[in-house]
Design a protein around this motif. Structure first.
Motif, PDB file in Angstrom:
ATOM      1  N   ALA A   1      -1.314 -11.511  42.203  1.00 18.04           N
ATOM      2  CA  ALA A   1      -1.241 -10.054  42.052  1.00 18.04           C
ATOM      3  C   ALA A   1      -1.133  -9.700  40.586  1.00 18.04           C
ATOM      4  O   ALA A   1      -0.578 -10.455  39.779  1.00 18.04           O
ATOM      5  CB  ALA A   1      -0.057  -9.482  42.817  1.00 18.04           C
ATOM      6  N   PHE A   2      -1.669  -8.546  40.250  1.00 22.97           N
ATOM      7  CA  PHE A   2      -1.546  -7.972  38.915  1.00 22.97           C
ATOM      8  C   PHE A   2      -0.570  -6.810  38.977  1.00 22.97           C
ATOM      9  O   PHE A   2      -0.662  -5.945  39.850  1.00 22.97           O
ATOM     10  CB  PHE A   2      -2.902  -7.478  38.415  1.00 22.97           C
ATOM     11  N   ILE A   3       0.383  -6.799  38.048  1.00 22.41           N
ATOM     12  CA  ILE A   3       1.369  -5.711  37.953  1.00 22.41           C
ATOM     13  C   ILE A   3       0.933  -4.766  36.834  1.00 22.41           C
ATOM     14  O   ILE A   3       0.743  -5.191  35.692  1.00 22.41           O
ATOM     15  CB  ILE A   3       2.770  -6.252  37.629  1.00 22.41           C
ATOM     16  N   GLY A   4       0.786  -3.482  37.148  1.00 24.99           N
ATOM     17  CA  GLY A   4       0.332  -2.544  36.138  1.00 24.99           C
ATOM     18  C   GLY A   4       1.078  -1.231  36.168  1.00 24.99           C
ATOM     19  O   GLY A   4       1.695  -0.861  37.177  1.00 24.99           O
ATOM     20  N   GLY A   5       0.993  -0.516  35.066  1.00 20.58           N
ATOM     21  CA  GLY A   5       1.521   0.841  34.998  1.00 20.58           C
ATOM     22  C   GLY A   5       0.495   1.833  35.502  1.00 20.58           C
ATOM     23  O   GLY A   5      -0.653   1.465  35.801  1.00 20.58           O
ATOM     24  N   PRO A   6       0.854   3.113  35.598  1.00 26.73           N
ATOM     25  CA  PRO A   6      -0.065   4.128  36.131  1.00 26.73           C
ATOM     26  C   PRO A   6      -1.401   4.182  35.401  1.00 26.73           C
ATOM     27  O   PRO A   6      -2.455   4.288  36.028  1.00 26.73           O
ATOM     28  CB  PRO A   6       0.717   5.435  35.962  1.00 26.73           C
ATOM     29  N   GLY A   7      -1.379   4.118  34.060  1.00 32.42           N
ATOM     30  CA  GLY A   7      -2.621   4.166  33.303  1.00 32.42           C
ATOM     31  C   GLY A   7      -3.511   2.973  33.575  1.00 32.42           C
ATOM     32  O   GLY A   7      -4.740   3.108  33.701  1.00 32.42           O
ATOM     33  N   GLU A   8      -2.905   1.801  33.692  1.00 34.00           N
ATOM     34  CA  GLU A   8      -3.682   0.589  33.974  1.00 34.00           C
ATOM     35  C   GLU A   8      -4.306   0.642  35.362  1.00 34.00           C
ATOM     36  O   GLU A   8      -5.488   0.313  35.545  1.00 34.00           O
ATOM     37  CB  GLU A   8      -2.778  -0.641  33.856  1.00 34.00           C
ATOM     38  N   ILE A   9      -3.523   1.048  36.345  1.00 35.65           N
ATOM     39  CA  ILE A   9      -4.049   1.119  37.711  1.00 35.65           C
ATOM     40  C   ILE A   9      -5.203   2.111  37.779  1.00 35.65           C
ATOM     41  O   ILE A   9      -6.190   1.894  38.490  1.00 35.65           O
ATOM     42  CB  ILE A   9      -2.932   1.492  38.700  1.00 35.65           C
ATOM     43  N   ASN A  10      -5.103   3.177  36.996  1.00 33.12           N
ATOM     44  CA  ASN A  10      -6.179   4.156  36.954  1.00 33.12           C
ATOM     45  C   ASN A  10      -7.489   3.517  36.489  1.00 33.12           C
ATOM     46  O   ASN A  10      -8.537   3.692  37.116  1.00 33.12           O
ATOM     47  CB  ASN A  10      -5.777   5.314  36.040  1.00 33.12           C
ATOM     48  N   TYR A  11      -7.449   2.767  35.391  1.00 29.55           N
ATOM     49  CA  TYR A  11      -8.724   2.211  34.918  1.00 29.55           C
ATOM     50  C   TYR A  11      -9.152   0.973  35.704  1.00 29.55           C
ATOM     51  O   TYR A  11     -10.339   0.652  35.750  1.00 29.55           O
ATOM     52  CB  TYR A  11      -8.732   1.975  33.404  1.00 29.55           C
ATOM     53  N   TRP A  12      -8.220   0.297  36.364  1.00 30.52           N
ATOM     54  CA  TRP A  12      -8.618  -0.798  37.248  1.00 30.52           C
ATOM     55  C   TRP A  12      -9.445  -0.280  38.427  1.00 30.52           C
ATOM     56  O   TRP A  12     -10.184  -1.031  39.057  1.00 30.52           O
ATOM     57  CB  TRP A  12      -7.389  -1.555  37.757  1.00 30.52           C
ATOM     58  N   SER A  13      -9.344   1.003  38.725  1.00 31.60           N
ATOM     59  CA  SER A  13     -10.087   1.559  39.862  1.00 31.60           C
ATOM     60  C   SER A  13     -11.604   1.460  39.677  1.00 31.60           C
ATOM     61  O   SER A  13     -12.348   1.575  40.658  1.00 31.60           O
ATOM     62  CB  SER A  13      -9.698   3.029  40.091  1.00 31.60           C
ATOM     63  N   VAL A  14     -12.074   1.227  38.459  1.00 33.00           N
ATOM     64  CA  VAL A  14     -13.522   1.117  38.235  1.00 33.00           C
ATOM     65  C   VAL A  14     -13.976  -0.334  38.090  1.00 33.00           C
ATOM     66  O   VAL A  14     -15.165  -0.590  37.868  1.00 33.00           O
ATOM     67  CB  VAL A  14     -13.962   1.926  36.989  1.00 33.00           C
ATOM     68  N   LEU A  15     -13.061  -1.298  38.235  1.00 37.25           N
ATOM     69  CA  LEU A  15     -13.384  -2.689  37.901  1.00 37.25           C
ATOM     70  C   LEU A  15     -13.872  -3.538  39.075  1.00 37.25           C
ATOM     71  O   LEU A  15     -14.328  -4.661  38.877  1.00 37.25           O
ATOM     72  CB  LEU A  15     -12.154  -3.373  37.277  1.00 37.25           C
ATOM     73  N   LYS A  16     -13.798  -3.022  40.277  1.00 38.90           N
ATOM     74  CA  LYS A  16     -14.197  -3.814  41.438  1.00 38.90           C
ATOM     75  C   LYS A  16     -15.623  -4.379  41.305  1.00 38.90           C
ATOM     76  O   LYS A  16     -15.843  -5.571  41.547  1.00 38.90           O
ATOM     77  CB  LYS A  16     -14.055  -2.976  42.710  1.00 38.90           C
ATOM     78  N   PRO A  17     -16.614  -3.573  40.903  1.00 36.37           N
ATOM     79  CA  PRO A  17     -17.965  -4.124  40.749  1.00 36.37           C
ATOM     80  C   PRO A  17     -18.038  -5.232  39.691  1.00 36.37           C
ATOM     81  O   PRO A  17     -18.855  -6.149  39.816  1.00 36.37           O
ATOM     82  CB  PRO A  17     -18.804  -2.918  40.332  1.00 36.37           C
ATOM     83  N   ALA A  18     -17.220  -5.142  38.661  1.00 32.62           N
ATOM     84  CA  ALA A  18     -17.215  -6.162  37.610  1.00 32.62           C
ATOM     85  C   ALA A  18     -16.702  -7.487  38.156  1.00 32.62           C
ATOM     86  O   ALA A  18     -17.265  -8.556  37.878  1.00 32.62           O
ATOM     87  CB  ALA A  18     -16.363  -5.699  36.435  1.00 32.62           C
ATOM     88  N   PHE A  19     -15.646  -7.447  38.939  1.00 30.61           N
ATOM     89  CA  PHE A  19     -15.136  -8.668  39.582  1.00 30.61           C
ATOM     90  C   PHE A  19     -16.193  -9.254  40.512  1.00 30.61           C
ATOM     91  O   PHE A  19     -16.434 -10.468  40.506  1.00 30.61           O
ATOM     92  CB  PHE A  19     -13.850  -8.367  40.354  1.00 30.61           C
ATOM     93  N   HIS A  20     -16.818  -8.407  41.292  1.00 34.14           N
ATOM     94  CA  HIS A  20     -17.816  -8.884  42.249  1.00 34.14           C
ATOM     95  C   HIS A  20     -19.032  -9.479  41.545  1.00 34.14           C
ATOM     96  O   HIS A  20     -19.648 -10.431  42.062  1.00 34.14           O
ATOM     97  CB  HIS A  20     -18.238  -7.746  43.174  1.00 34.14           C
ATOM     98  N   ALA A  21     -19.373  -8.959  40.369  1.00 39.69           N
ATOM     99  CA  ALA A  21     -20.493  -9.518  39.607  1.00 39.69           C
ATOM    100  C   ALA A  21     -20.228 -10.970  39.225  1.00 39.69           C
ATOM    101  O   ALA A  21     -21.159 -11.760  39.052  1.00 39.69           O
ATOM    102  CB  ALA A  21     -20.738  -8.677  38.353  1.00 39.69           C
ATOM    103  N   LEU A  22     -18.956 -11.335  39.121  1.00 39.11           N
ATOM    104  CA  LEU A  22     -18.558 -12.704  38.766  1.00 39.11           C
ATOM    105  C   LEU A  22     -18.123 -13.502  39.997  1.00 39.11           C
ATOM    106  O   LEU A  22     -17.489 -14.551  39.875  1.00 39.11           O
ATOM    107  CB  LEU A  22     -17.419 -12.663  37.749  1.00 39.11           C
TER     108      LEU A  22
END
Length: 541
Positions: free
Chosen positions: A348-369
């Motif tokens: 698991a990754f632990i993040g603050g509100p700002g981090e969780i906000n920008y992680w919301s766009v990263l799913k396609p990047a993870f899937h690309a790898l």
């Protein structure tokens, strides 16, 4: 120490929906972080991935040895070699004396979650803190805030850094650092802990070459029993481990960039704020040239260029750099999470509100790898309450929840107004209304005679109101002088729990509390077991 969860009303719509894991939000993540089966599924997914465990452990031993890490840290690093071991990870910049309290709160979150899941899964679950040593904005970390005369005063270290160097490479100016530290301690009242605290921090400073070293040593001192593994993401040895991963990021850049851009548009279309500014041409990598960190973009020909056209590389050149000189590359905010998960088996990754906000766009990047994004867990959020603060709250009939969620300015103003009968504010408005009514016939006659005379009558009323307001302000001023001691107690509560209209953890540094209570309060909190599903906790010191 007493700990109590409370409801926070100031979170934005994104975080409210994330905590409820609504349908709108869930589409952007691979796991619901608030259900147990997500972690069981994540454990199975991690078994399908391979990691450079032995080489990574060697690098981590070397780094943490350099910071005189306690033995518990090295034992945990050895456990990383176990093929079943996983990590709970989070990170932050290398702030001075930890930086704001949210860094400490994040570390406590990592350690608590690691303990909870090791007990559940019966495999090694290791706490890891990722120090963002490649970040190069020194002005973001070169200061701390301290309470001073009813406000939070910014204490900035005097050292000037002309180049945009990674923090990991910025050498500490010893003279500037000593003057800055002595200035901070001059703000503190001496307690039984002051001398030991001053000695500890000075020892860390003596043995640190860079600001990352200083940060790491302070963290190891504060959490010397917890086995917290620290990693400097800018360390050359880490860069060598990342060589093959940089190759993957370069080769998959078109998919990563397009996927992240599309996700960002979808997030915005749903009405959520987004902390990232993303373009389709972003390469999401930095290139280091003569110690300058250059953010790359792709041009129409597919070449890699600096945003200011200060560098121009072909893909084959960049791949060659990744293979032979990975230290010349570093990650941006999009690729850093990807690199983190390629290095570490992340439960698991632990993040603050700002981090969780920008992680919301990263799913396609993870899937690309060919990876799933790990469960993204909101860090614990604490407000620390000292006994004098609680005493003042009780005196005014306030609760911490009220102050944290609403602030105290309105209640302070209402209290001051209530010290006259009737309240001076209400009386002032009443008198203005009476004057308006009495003055109306005069204004009407003036307008009937001539329009310009009517305008004179309006101005006359304006001056009458001004005179009433002047008297009101003079009365309030005298009231403030008369009740200065009570008002200062209101300000004391505000400064402690809602400074500058922000959460305590955004501005306060742990130094005042370390001076008053020693390191024991942090160590004890690290041993607690708080539910990460709760948005906020009160910690009574």
């Amino acid at each position: 120490m007493r700990i109590k969860p409370i409801q926070i009303l100031t979170e934005n719509i994104f975080m409210n929906d994330y905590r409820n894991y609504t349908k709108n939000i869930s589409q952007f993540f691979d796991y619901n972080p608030f259900v147990a089966r997500s972690y069981q599924n994540r454990m199975k997914d991690l078994q399908q991935q391979t990691y450079q465990r032995t080489r990574l452990a060697e690098v981590l031993h070397e780094q943490n040895k350099r910071w005189d890490a306690p033995e518990a840290v090295h034992k945990n690093i050895e456990r990383l070699k176990d093929e079943n071991s996983v990590v709970i990870i989070g990170g932050q910049q290398a702030g001075l004396l930890t930086g704001p309290m949210y860094t400490v709160n994040k570390i406590i979150s990592i350690m608590q979650m690691a303990k909870q899941h090791e007990s559940k899964h019966q495999v090694p679950v290791l706490p890891v803190f990722w120090i963002a040593g490649e970040d190069h904005d020194f002005e973001e970390i070169n200061h701390v805030f301290m309470p001073d005369a009813g406000r939070m005063k910014k204490h900035t270290i005097n050292q000037r850094v002309e180049q945009k160097l990674p923090v990991s490479e910025i050498q500490i100016n010893d003279t500037d650092a000593r003057l800055w530290l002595d200035e901070l301690f001059a703000q503190l009242c001496e307690t039984e802990h002051t001398k030991a605290l001053y000695k500890m921090i000075n020892t860390c400073l003596d043995q640190a070459k860079t600001y990352v070293d200083f940060f790491a040593r302070i963290i190891h001192e504060l959490f010397n029993e917890e086995g917290l593994i620290l990693v400097d993401s800018a360390d050359p040895s880490i860069r060598q481990l990342e060589s093959d991963y940089f190759v993957q990021l370069i080769e998959k850049q078109p998919e990563i960039a397009q996927g992240v851009y599309t996700a960002a548009q979808q997030v915005k279309q749903l009405g959520y704020p987004l902390t990232l500014d993303i373009e389709q041409t972003d390469a999401h990598l930095f290139y280091h040239d003569n110690r300058e960190r250059i953010l790359l973009v792709r041009n129409e020909s597919g070449d890699w260029i600096g945003k200011r056209n200060d560098i121009h590389l072909k893909t084959k050149d960049l791949l060659e750099t990744a293979k032979n000189k990975p230290g010349s590359l570093s990650n941006n905010v999009v690729t850093r999470p990807l690199m983190q998960d390629m290095l570490f088996p992340t439960l698991a990754f632990i993040g603050g509100p700002g981090e969780i906000n920008y992680w919301s766009v990263l799913k396609p990047a993870f899937h690309a790898l060919n990876m799933n994004m790990p469960p993204v867990v909101p860090r614990l959020s604490f407000t620390y309450i000292e006994r004098p603060v609680q005493k003042a709250l009780d005196k005014f009939g306030l609760t911490p929840d009220m102050v944290i969620n609403e602030g105290i300015d309105k209640r302070k103003s209402n209290w001051l107004a209530s010290q006259t009968t009737p309240p001076i504010g209400e009386l002032t408005e009443h008198i203005k209304a009476v004057v308006d009514k009495a003055h109306e016939p005069l204004r009407q006659i003036a307008y009937d005679i001539r329009s310009d005379l009517g305008e004179v009558a309006d101005k006359n009323l304006y001056y009458l109101h001004n005179n009433i307001d002047y008297l009101h302000d003079r009365i309030v001023h005298i009231l403030k002088e008369k009740y200065a001691s009570v008002l200062s107690e209101y300000d004391f509560v505000q400064l402690s729990l809602h400074p500058e209209g922000k959460r305590q953890e955004r501005l306060w540094n742990p130094l005042p509390w370390l001076n008053d209570y020693g390191t024991a309060f942090i160590k004890r909190l690290a041993h607690e077991s708080c539910s990460l599903e709760k948005a906020h906790y009160l910690v009574y010191l």
